[in-house]
Design an enzyme around this catalytic site. Structure first.
Site, PDB file in Angstrom:
ATOM      1  N   SER A  13       0.829  -1.218   0.000  1.00 57.31           N
ATOM      2  CA  SER A  13       0.000   0.000   0.000  1.00 57.31           C
ATOM      3  C   SER A  13       0.859   1.263   0.000  1.00 57.31           C
ATOM      4  CB  SER A  13      -0.979  -0.003   1.176  1.00 57.31           C
ATOM      5  OG  SER A  13      -0.322   0.213   2.397  1.00 57.31           O
ATOM      6  N   ASN A  14       2.029   1.236   0.611  1.00 56.64           N
ATOM      7  CA  ASN A  14       2.919   2.407   0.532  1.00 56.64           C
ATOM      8  C   ASN A  14       3.420   2.607  -0.897  1.00 56.64           C
ATOM      9  OD1 ASN A  14       3.462   3.929   3.124  1.00 56.64           O
ATOM     10  ND2 ASN A  14       3.583   1.793   3.842  1.00 56.64           N
ATOM     11  N   ARG A  65      22.239 -14.621   3.988  1.00 57.89           N
ATOM     12  CA  ARG A  65      21.841 -13.231   3.753  1.00 57.89           C
ATOM     13  C   ARG A  65      22.724 -12.551   2.710  1.00 57.89           C
ATOM     14  NH1 ARG A  65      17.977 -11.104   7.360  1.00 57.89           N
ATOM     15  NH2 ARG A  65      17.649 -12.501   9.091  1.00 57.89           N
ATOM     16  N   ASN A 107      13.683   4.107   4.133  1.00 55.58           N
ATOM     17  CA  ASN A 107      12.737   3.143   4.688  1.00 55.58           C
ATOM     18  C   ASN A 107      11.593   3.882   5.378  1.00 55.58           C
ATOM     19  OD1 ASN A 107      11.715   0.606   5.734  1.00 55.58           O
ATOM     20  ND2 ASN A 107      12.604   1.148   7.720  1.00 55.58           N
ATOM     21  N   HIS A 109       9.128   3.205   8.571  1.00 52.80           N
ATOM     22  CA  HIS A 109       9.015   2.322   9.731  1.00 52.80           C
ATOM     23  C   HIS A 109       7.786   2.719  10.547  1.00 52.80           C
ATOM     24  CE1 HIS A 109      10.285  -0.335  12.933  1.00 52.80           C
ATOM     25  NE2 HIS A 109      10.002   0.635  13.780  1.00 52.80           N
ATOM     26  N   LEU A 144      19.910  -1.341  12.374  1.00 51.15           N
ATOM     27  CA  LEU A 144      18.492  -1.460  12.052  1.00 51.15           C
ATOM     28  C   LEU A 144      17.655  -0.313  12.645  1.00 51.15           C
ATOM     29  CD1 LEU A 144      16.474  -3.478  10.728  1.00 51.15           C
ATOM     30  CD2 LEU A 144      16.122  -4.406  13.012  1.00 51.15           C
ATOM     31  N   ASP A 145      16.898   0.372  11.779  1.00 53.09           N
ATOM     32  CA  ASP A 145      15.943   1.392  12.207  1.00 53.09           C
ATOM     33  C   ASP A 145      16.591   2.513  13.025  1.00 53.09           C
ATOM     34  OD1 ASP A 145      13.859   0.089  10.900  1.00 53.09           O
ATOM     35  OD2 ASP A 145      13.375  -1.146  12.642  1.00 53.09           O
ATOM     36  N   GLU A 174       1.363   7.118   6.968  1.00 52.46           N
ATOM     37  CA  GLU A 174       2.461   6.618   6.137  1.00 52.46           C
ATOM     38  C   GLU A 174       2.254   7.024   4.681  1.00 52.46           C
ATOM     39  OE1 GLU A 174       3.662   2.497   6.644  1.00 52.46           O
ATOM     40  OE2 GLU A 174       2.784   2.426   8.652  1.00 52.46           O
TER      41      GLU A 174
HETATM   42  N1  NHR Z   1      18.395  -3.135   7.040  1.00 53.52           N
HETATM   43  C1  NHR Z   1      19.279  -2.343   7.656  1.00 53.52           C
HETATM   44  N2  NHR Z   1      20.562  -2.702   7.602  1.00 53.52           N
HETATM   45  N3  NHR Z   1      18.929  -1.222   8.329  1.00 53.52           N
HETATM   46  C2  NHR Z   1      17.638  -0.890   8.403  1.00 53.52           C
HETATM   47  O1  NHR Z   1      17.311   0.211   9.066  1.00 53.52           O
HETATM   48  C3  NHR Z   1      16.647  -1.697   7.788  1.00 53.52           C
HETATM   49  C4  NHR Z   1      17.087  -2.827   7.098  1.00 53.52           C
HETATM   50  C5  NHR Z   1      16.170  -3.691   6.492  1.00 53.52           C
HETATM   51  C6  NHR Z   1      14.824  -3.438   6.590  1.00 53.52           C
HETATM   52  C7  NHR Z   1      12.913  -2.178   7.509  1.00 53.52           C
HETATM   53  C8  NHR Z   1      12.611  -2.534   8.969  1.00 53.52           C
HETATM   54  C9  NHR Z   1      11.368  -1.836   9.484  1.00 53.52           C
HETATM   55  O2  NHR Z   1      11.052  -0.741   9.053  1.00 53.52           O
HETATM   56  C10 NHR Z   1      14.377  -2.329   7.298  1.00 53.52           C
HETATM   57  C11 NHR Z   1      15.276  -1.435   7.868  1.00 53.52           C
HETATM   58  C12 NHR Z   1      12.619  -6.314   8.791  1.00 53.52           C
HETATM   59  C13 NHR Z   1      12.965  -6.669  10.101  1.00 53.52           C
HETATM   60  C14 NHR Z   1      13.136  -8.115  10.490  1.00 53.52           C
HETATM   61  O3  NHR Z   1      13.385  -8.421  11.648  1.00 53.52           O
HETATM   62  C15 NHR Z   1      13.168  -5.652  11.005  1.00 53.52           C
HETATM   63  C16 NHR Z   1      13.049  -4.344  10.632  1.00 53.52           C
HETATM   64  C17 NHR Z   1      12.711  -3.983   9.312  1.00 53.52           C
HETATM   65  C18 NHR Z   1      12.493  -4.994   8.414  1.00 53.52           C
HETATM   66  N4  NHR Z   1      13.031  -9.084   9.524  1.00 53.52           N
HETATM   67  C19 NHR Z   1      13.210 -10.519   9.729  1.00 53.52           C
HETATM   68  C20 NHR Z   1      14.613 -10.941   9.253  1.00 53.52           C
HETATM   69  O4  NHR Z   1      15.093 -11.953   9.776  1.00 53.52           O
HETATM   70  C21 NHR Z   1      12.229 -11.310   8.914  1.00 53.52           C
HETATM   71  C22 NHR Z   1      10.820 -11.013   9.266  1.00 53.52           C
HETATM   72  C23 NHR Z   1       9.818 -11.526   8.225  1.00 53.52           C
HETATM   73  O5  NHR Z   1      10.236 -12.035   7.154  1.00 53.52           O
HETATM   74  O6  NHR Z   1       8.607 -11.397   8.473  1.00 53.52           O
HETATM   75  O7  NHR Z   1      15.186 -10.316   8.329  1.00 53.52           O
HETATM   76  O8  NHR Z   1      10.723  -2.361  10.427  1.00 53.52           O
HETATM   77  C1  GAR Z   2       3.717  -0.665   6.693  1.00 55.34           C
HETATM   78  O1  GAR Z   2       3.023  -0.339   7.866  1.00 55.34           O
HETATM   79  C2  GAR Z   2       5.205  -0.413   6.875  1.00 55.34           C
HETATM   80  O2  GAR Z   2       5.491   0.720   7.633  1.00 55.34           O
HETATM   81  C3  GAR Z   2       5.605  -1.646   7.627  1.00 55.34           C
HETATM   82  O3  GAR Z   2       4.854  -2.700   7.078  1.00 55.34           O
HETATM   83  C4  GAR Z   2       3.673  -2.168   6.462  1.00 55.34           C
HETATM   84  C5  GAR Z   2       3.723  -2.510   5.011  1.00 55.34           C
HETATM   85  O4  GAR Z   2       2.511  -2.177   4.396  1.00 55.34           O
HETATM   86  N1  GAR Z   2       6.999  -1.916   7.481  1.00 55.34           N
HETATM   87  C6  GAR Z   2       7.635  -2.732   8.293  1.00 55.34           C
HETATM   88  O5  GAR Z   2       7.118  -3.207   9.287  1.00 55.34           O
HETATM   89  C7  GAR Z   2       9.055  -3.011   7.906  1.00 55.34           C
HETATM   90  N2  GAR Z   2       9.575  -3.992   8.785  1.00 55.34           N
HETATM   91  P1  GAR Z   2       2.403  -2.045   2.816  1.00 55.34           P
HETATM   92  O6  GAR Z   2       3.031  -3.295   2.214  1.00 55.34           O
HETATM   93  O7  GAR Z   2       0.938  -1.999   2.562  1.00 55.34           O
HETATM   94  O8  GAR Z   2       3.112  -0.801   2.398  1.00 55.34           O
END
Ligand code: NHR
Ligand code: GAR
Length: 215
Positions: A13-14, A65, A107, A109, A144-145, A174
């Site tokens: 949706s974003n 990864r 990103n 968040h 991260l974040d 968002e």
């Molecule tokens: N990577 C880095 N290095 N830094 C950031 O700030 C990142 C990033 C990758 C993704 C999005 C983030 C969010 O907005 C993002 C920011 C995934 C996870 C996670 O734990 C956490 C934060 C975000 C995205 N993912 C699991 C993993 O093992 C898998 C979870 C799943 O597949 O459902 O990678 O929240």
């Molecule tokens: C959004 O709320 C976004 O901020 C969040 O997931 C949703 C995705 O919605 N992102 C994360 O949690 C990243 N870890 P969308 O696919 O409809 O845009």
């Protein structure tokens, strides 16, 4: 026009908000491709219907990864983007990947960072009892974040909210702040100043000063 690649994992949706802003004439960018780590992401169909190139790189097909990130970067770089936008992208990215896109990886968040980095942000906000919650667009750094904040929006947490109600309230914000942040980037108005993102408000004035006759 700046070229943009969008990374998604699901609904998208974003991504749709970015497409809608572009279609409305509010986001002068070239949305070159949408790439998902999940082959079944709903957002891939939406993007294809909008006439945008779509790809998937299934993370489950890679041993680790680093190998996934290398394949993802190769796919992205085929489009030579100016900016890579994470829009509900759910895989943590390695330091090497993030460094490669330093200053051109954004990103969104679903929390008011630095509160609630990581996953399940709405549930955690409800558990902590905070009265204000929201969302953050930031430049991605290896931690991260924790990257420099570009824009945030706040919403109230209301009595009786559950995760669905709260996440929907945040999601509406968002969809407003992500197109705004990408527009600022496309206009060349964002600069990194340590942990801070500066937003230039002077571009129009400067243009007027330099060459009023050329405008
Ligand atoms: N990577 C880095 N290095 N830094 C950031 O700030 C990142 C990033 C990758 C993704 C999005 C983030 C969010 O907005 C993002 C920011 C995934 C996870 C996670 O734990 C956490 C934060 C975000 C995205 N993912 C699991 C993993 O093992 C898998 C979870 C799943 O597949 O459902 O990678 O929240
Ligand atoms: C959004 O709320 C976004 O901020 C969040 O997931 C949703 C995705 O919605 N992102 C994360 O949690 C990243 N870890 P969308 O696919 O409809 O845009």
């Amino acid at each position: 026009m700046k070229k943009i690649v969008i990374l998604i994992s699901g609904r998208g949706s974003n991504m749709e908000a970015l497409i809608a802003a572009r279609d409305a004439g509010n986001l002068p960018v070239n949305l070159a491709a949408v790439i998902s780590n999940r082959p079944d992401a709903k957002g891939l169909e939406t993007a294809a219907k909008a006439g945008i190139a779509t790809h998937y790189i299934d993370h489950k097909a890679f041993a680790g990864r680093e190998a996934f990130d290398a394949a993802l970067a190769e796919c992205i770089d085929g489009f030579v983007p100016d900016l890579v936008v994470l829009a509900g992208f759910m895989r943590i990215l390695s330091e090497g990947f993030v460094r490669h896109y330093e200053g051109r990886l954004m990103n969104i968040h679903p929390s008011l960072l630095p509160s609630f980095p990581g996953l399940h942000t709405h549930q955690r906000a409800l558990e902590e009892g905070v009265r204000i919650h929201g969302c953050t667009v930031h430049f991605v750094t290896p931690t991260l974040d924790h990257g420099p904040v570009i824009i945030q929006a706040a919403v109230p947490v209301l009595d009786g909210d559950d995760e669905g109600a709260l996440s929907a309230r945040v999601l509406r914000q968002e969809h407003l702040i992500y197109p705004q942040a990408v527009r600022w980037f496309a206009e060349g108005r964002l600069t990194l100043d340590g942990a801070r993102v500066r937003l230039s408000a002077e571009l129009d004035d400067r243009a007027a000063f330099i060459s009023p006759l050329l405008r």
